[in-house]
Design an enzyme around this catalytic site. Sequence first.
Site, mmCIF file in Angstrom:
data_model
loop_
_atom_site.group_PDB
_atom_site.id
_atom_site.type_symbol
_atom_site.label_atom_id
_atom_site.label_comp_id
_atom_site.label_asym_id
_atom_site.label_seq_id
_atom_site.Cartn_x
_atom_site.Cartn_y
_atom_site.Cartn_z
ATOM 1 N N GLU A 249 -2.467 14.894 11.359
ATOM 2 C CA GLU A 249 -3.477 14.600 10.274
ATOM 3 C C GLU A 249 -5.084 15.117 10.728
ATOM 4 O O GLU A 249 -5.394 14.648 11.708
ATOM 5 C CB GLU A 249 -3.709 13.167 9.766
ATOM 6 C CG GLU A 249 -2.322 12.726 9.461
ATOM 7 C CD GLU A 249 -2.329 11.097 9.011
ATOM 8 O OE1 GLU A 249 -3.365 10.561 9.297
ATOM 9 O OE2 GLU A 249 -1.132 10.745 8.741
ATOM 10 N N HIS B 131 -5.614 13.293 14.381
ATOM 11 C CA HIS B 131 -4.614 12.419 14.700
ATOM 12 C C HIS B 131 -3.526 13.179 14.724
ATOM 13 O O HIS B 131 -2.639 13.298 13.767
ATOM 14 C CB HIS B 131 -4.538 11.215 14.054
ATOM 15 C CG HIS B 131 -5.865 10.207 13.743
ATOM 16 N ND1 HIS B 131 -6.209 9.698 12.507
ATOM 17 C CD2 HIS B 131 -6.817 10.257 14.621
ATOM 18 C CE1 HIS B 131 -7.458 8.911 12.732
ATOM 19 N NE2 HIS B 131 -7.826 9.151 13.958
ATOM 20 N N HIS C 221 -0.527 2.929 11.645
ATOM 21 C CA HIS C 221 0.668 3.600 11.210
ATOM 22 C C HIS C 221 0.741 4.801 12.653
ATOM 23 O O HIS C 221 -0.278 5.149 13.073
ATOM 24 C CB HIS C 221 0.830 4.531 9.962
ATOM 25 C CG HIS C 221 -0.389 5.442 9.623
ATOM 26 N ND1 HIS C 221 -1.630 5.083 9.345
ATOM 27 C CD2 HIS C 221 -0.149 6.632 9.526
ATOM 28 C CE1 HIS C 221 -2.162 6.184 9.093
ATOM 29 N NE2 HIS C 221 -1.458 7.176 9.175
ATOM 30 N N HIS D 277 0.794 -1.138 0.217
ATOM 31 C CA HIS D 277 -0.122 0.011 -0.086
ATOM 32 C C HIS D 277 1.047 1.196 -0.152
ATOM 33 O O HIS D 277 1.839 1.259 0.840
ATOM 34 C CB HIS D 277 -0.767 0.064 1.219
ATOM 35 C CG HIS D 277 -1.966 1.038 1.136
ATOM 36 N ND1 HIS D 277 -1.610 2.261 1.375
ATOM 37 C CD2 HIS D 277 -3.186 0.876 1.418
ATOM 38 C CE1 HIS D 277 -2.834 2.819 1.523
ATOM 39 N NE2 HIS D 277 -3.770 2.112 1.248
ATOM 40 N N HIS E 240 -2.994 5.188 14.855
ATOM 41 C CA HIS E 240 -4.283 5.071 14.333
ATOM 42 C C HIS E 240 -4.248 4.069 13.112
ATOM 43 O O HIS E 240 -3.112 3.566 12.745
ATOM 44 C CB HIS E 240 -4.790 6.223 13.806
ATOM 45 C CG HIS E 240 -4.270 7.239 12.916
ATOM 46 N ND1 HIS E 240 -2.851 7.806 13.491
ATOM 47 C CD2 HIS E 240 -4.206 7.690 11.755
ATOM 48 C CE1 HIS E 240 -2.434 8.425 12.456
ATOM 49 N NE2 HIS E 240 -3.173 8.416 11.201
#
Length: 441
Positions: A343, A370, A337, A294, A376
């Site tokens: 964020e 976050h 991560h 990803h 999260h």
Amino acid sequence: MSGDTRKTAEGLAYLSGFGNEHCSEAVPGALPEGRNSPQRAPLGLYAEQLSGTAFTEPRAYNRRSWLYRIRPSAAHPAFHRTGNGGLRTAPFTQSVPDPNRLRWDPLPEPAAGTDFLAGLWTLGGNGDAAQRTGVAVHLYHADASMDRVFSDADGELLIVPERGGLLLRTEFGLLHAEPGEVALIPRGVRFRVDLLDDTARGYVCENYGAPFRLPDLGPIGANGLAAARDFRAPVAAYEDVEGPVEVVNKFCGNLWRADYDHSPLDVVAWHGNLTPYVYDLRSFNVLGSISYDHPDPSIFTVLTSPSDTPGLAGVDFVVFAPRWLVGEDTFRPPYFHRNVMSEYMGLIEGAYDAKTSGPGGFVPGGGSLHNMMSAHGPDRETFDRASAAELRPQKVDDGLAFMFETRWPLSLTPQAARADHLQQGYDEVWRGLERHFGTLR
């Protein structure tokens, strides 16, 4: 034109693309030929330069436009302080940065007669507006068009509509912005917002730092992500209005107002590379893995405001647009991560593929924060489903989400920390991520 007549030509046009030199005139001959500031500007207009960067910034990053207007901006009365409403500005010192994961429902319905400016509500931010560093995150909810004019000397405004279209009447002309599009108003540009629907709701990133620009592509090559040609600049459209007009200026965190005797949206022609613009997020050319694993979310960056540290943005604007997932032996939703960047995520429509459960849910008009190094990732429901999914090519097109990603932690305003629409128990979405070590092979 005079009196209350307003020029209302369509304000949407492709004018050479993002960051390039544009020009437009509402009246033929209004743009001078060959000179920015001739001894006498055409048609009895005044020549005025609007600088979005220091004069001596390198050519590639220098932003300025020449405006040819009915009256110079200098012709205005004194400004006086007025109430700030729900608008707040960095430095955010009324609370300490919170390491906990936080999520909000959409803003409540506005009081009747709330325009875009009155409907701005600050969630938080970082940096210092007076030092031109950092960012603020605002939301807005309005049910009335503006009958006043606004400008922000503290930063540029990236407006992300989630509900209801907007008609932005700017000094440069008209721009329409619908949900699924974003609009940028450069620092100091005056504008007014008309609602195209009964109500309007959305998000605003106030960027105090370097102007947003397209990210470098590096090994990606010449193509991909956001294309310069897809950014729409306004066609010149002016107001020749005599009579009182309230003008509100945001300066070092406070609102100041003055009553002009004319509309300041009186630019008849302009040219330069500093301009408002609109971008359709569905035009974003998504790149991703076609083998396995990803990619990092940086691959979804639409715009970036660089900082003094290479590779570490003051703020990135990231969109999770419709795309195909085809990775083999890959956990396809966003992975678990912790990130050195902070964020703030919002949802424009549909659902986000890593946030499907929990109290209140992650819904359009809501948002999550976050802060840096806060752990999260997908909730339990998403993890269980994605871990067992048959990995066929999959089209993700049932949602449109975005992030404001910034180098520093976001400190909340007291109104955000105590808001009734702050969800309680957000951590519960990760409850039940059980131990499997030693039980599975």
